[in-house]
Each structure stands twice: as C-alpha cells, then as structure tokens.
Write a protein that holds these residues in place. Structure first.
Motif: not given
Length: 364
Positions: A194-204
């Motif tokens: 559900a989370n495909h973000r690439d900022d500080a709130y998504g990814g790792p």
C-alpha cells in the motif's frame, strides 16, 4: 493459574478480569455531525462489566471518515456527546478507552465534498465501504483510487491524532487506542503493498514505521504512554494489504512501542471461519519484543481464551460479537450460561432494536 477472571493492572487501571469488549462499529451516531448520543451511552453502560471497553472506531477528523454514521472526536459537540458515554460507563463501574481512527483510502468522495480520500500512495484498496444514501439506507460502494498525502499532509494528520487524543481525555476516557490495523491509514503506511513512497515515509522498514511512531509520539504529548494502546493486524491481508514484510515490520514496531512505554498492544486476528491461525512463534516473538500488556481479539470462546491465557503469551482477551447480544457477557462466562444470538440485520445503523434492547441474563 491465570484465567479469564484473574485481575490485572493495565497501567494505572485495575482491571477485575481479562475480558475486554472489543471495538465494534455500530453506526448509531446522531446526524448531522456524527455525534455520540444518549442511546450510545446506554449501550456502552450496559456492557460496563467488561474489564475494559474499547470504543468503536472514531474518526479523528472529517478527512478520517470512511463509513456513514460513525462518530467523531474532532468537534466540541462530539466531545460533549462522548462525555455522556464516559459518565454512563463510569457510573456503571466500568472503564473505557477511545479508539482513534483514520481510514485513509478506505473511504469515498461522499465524505470529502467530492474530493478523493488520502493514502500513502495512489493505490486502490479494491474494497468497499458502507455509505448511507439520501433514503438513509446503507449500501456497500467501491472505494476510488486515493490521492497520495504530501509531507505537509502527513504532518497535519499526525497533529489531528494528537488533537483527537486531547479531546478524548477531555471527554473523560481512561485512555486511547490508536487504530493501526485492518487496512486503515496507519496500516497502509506499514505495508509495501500500500506504500510505494520514495521519501522518509516509504521504502525501508524504518521509513514505513515512521508515520506510526510519529502518531504515537504526538498522542503521548496529550496522554500518558501507559494509557495508550495500539491495534495491529499482521495476519489480515484483505483490502489489497498482503505484504511480505509485515511480520518483521510489526515486530520492529513492537520493540519501538515498548521503548516508549505504550500500555498495550492489541492484536486483531482474522475472525472468519477459514482464517489463518496465529503461529505460536510469532506470539512468542511479540511477547519478547513488547514489555506491556498484549490483548487479542478474533472470535474467541471461553475455552480458547483460557488456553491462550494459560500459555502466558497474552494478557487480555477482547470479545466482539458475543458482547452484542450479551451485555452481561462476563457473568454468563463465569456461570457457564448460554449465550444469546444477535440480529445480523441490525448491526449497522438504526435504533435501539438490535443494539441496546438485548436483556441481561437476570432479565430473561
């Protein structure tokens, strides 16, 4: 040996048993304004023999709503309405916490003046929500593809959680439970699906945990950590939420929540007939990661509840459906008395019928 009727401390609360009333959406708030009311106060007070009541999910803001007739905790009128509930529960000798809720993408434009719901990413839940039409009749309708929250939008939602927690305490609740389960907004941030973000709130993993932890930290500025619970649901995969990294993510969250002194974790287990069983190795890992109390909910009966409590892997058992038609459920379980059945047609919306008109065993 620990059993359902062994008292326990939950932070500053002295609970007389391990029997919790689980949060259940019943959609009886007054309109307009999604206002808690006297009917809701009667319903909750009838069930005050629970060791603890976790209220129905309650939206922290207009943006957080996804279902018709669900109550809020963001207006002064809603705070006043909830005071009716907490006073009634306290007069009946009970304890109650408010579940704080933002549905995220599990919503519909009808609740947002025609705008789109928000989410971590613009990904459809491929699910439906319950919406009442102009005729007052509720129907299941498809959720649209949501809009992704901006960083500023995320900060605003975190502050909405903080403000809602402050309102809950002003309304007289004994604490709050943060809803981070069942495919709603916080759960959406936790899952790679559900989370495909690439900022500080998504990814790792640490980035996907950030939103939850910021919400907890904000709420803790208004509510003592030992009065805060967090609900999670790692084994529930509906609403396009199956995530291969969710188990280690939840265990990492448990460690962080333990460091913050959060009072309890509430494990929402799937409650349909062929639902996956929670593995004992996960329960042991959760117990090791989290120093507070662990609560579980998921179609438990008395024998299953007793066995799990005896294992030492959980501390509290939340019962949902049995509390609907059995307002005096603890007494019935103690006396091994028969349980009444509820009217499934009266679960959402309506009047006192199928809500507060179920008798206690002494009145039958």
């Amino acid at each position: 040996m620990t059993d359902l009727f062994t008292p326990i401390a939950l932070g500053p609360l002295a609970l007389p048993s391990r029997i919790v009333m689980a949060p259940m959406t019943r959609a009886r708030s007054s309109q307009p304004g999604n206002l808690p009311n006297a009917l809701m106060a009667e319903y909750y007070a009838q069930r005050a023999s629970a060791a603890l009541i976790v209220s129905e999910a309650t939206q922290i803001s207009p943006q957080g709503q996804g279902y018709s007739f669900t109550p809020g905790i963001h207006s002064e009128a809603q705070v006043e309405g909830w005071r009716l509930v907490t006073r009634a529960v306290r007069r009946a000798g009970g304890r109650i916490v408010l579940q704080l809720w933002h549905v995220g993408r599990m919503s519909h434009p009808v609740f947002h003046d025609g705008g789109l719901p928000v989410a971590p990413s613009a990904l459809s839940p491929e699910a439906q929500v319950w919406v009442a039409g102009e005729d007052g009749v509720g129907r299941m309708v498809d959720c649209p593809v949501p809009q992704a929250l901006t960083t500023e939008g995320i900060r605003a939602v975190v502050d909405d959680f903080r403000r809602a927690a402050a309102n809950a305490m002003r309304a007289g609740f004994d604490g709050v439970e943060i809803h981070a389960a069942n495919g709603y907004l916080i759960d959406q941030f936790l899952r790679t699906t559900a989370n495909h973000r690439d900022d500080a709130y998504g990814g790792p993993r640490a980035h996907r945990l950030r939103f939850l932890l910021e919400v907890v930290d904000a709420v803790a500025t208004e509510v003592a950590p030992e009065r805060i619970g967090v609900r999670v649901a790692p084994y529930i995969t509906a609403r396009n939420m199956a995530c291969p990294d969710i188990i280690p993510t939840i265990l990492a969250a448990a460690t962080e929540l333990s460091r913050r002194g959060v009072g309890y974790l509430h494990l929402a287990e799937a409650d349909w007939d062929d639902a996956p069983q929670i593995p004992d190795d996960f329960r042991r890992a959760l117990r090791e990661a989290f120093a507070g109390r662990i609560m579980v909910a998921g179609r438990y009966d008395a024998p299953r509840a007793q066995a799990l409590l005896a294992s030492g892997l959980v501390d509290l058992i939340a019962f949902g459906r049995p509390f609907i038609a059995n307002p005096d459920l603890p007494a019935r379980l103690a006396g091994r008395l028969p349980l009444a059945s509820f009217d499934g047609q009266a679960l959402f919306g309506g009047s006192a019928a199928g809500y507060s008109d179920y008798p206690s065993i002494t009145a039958t």
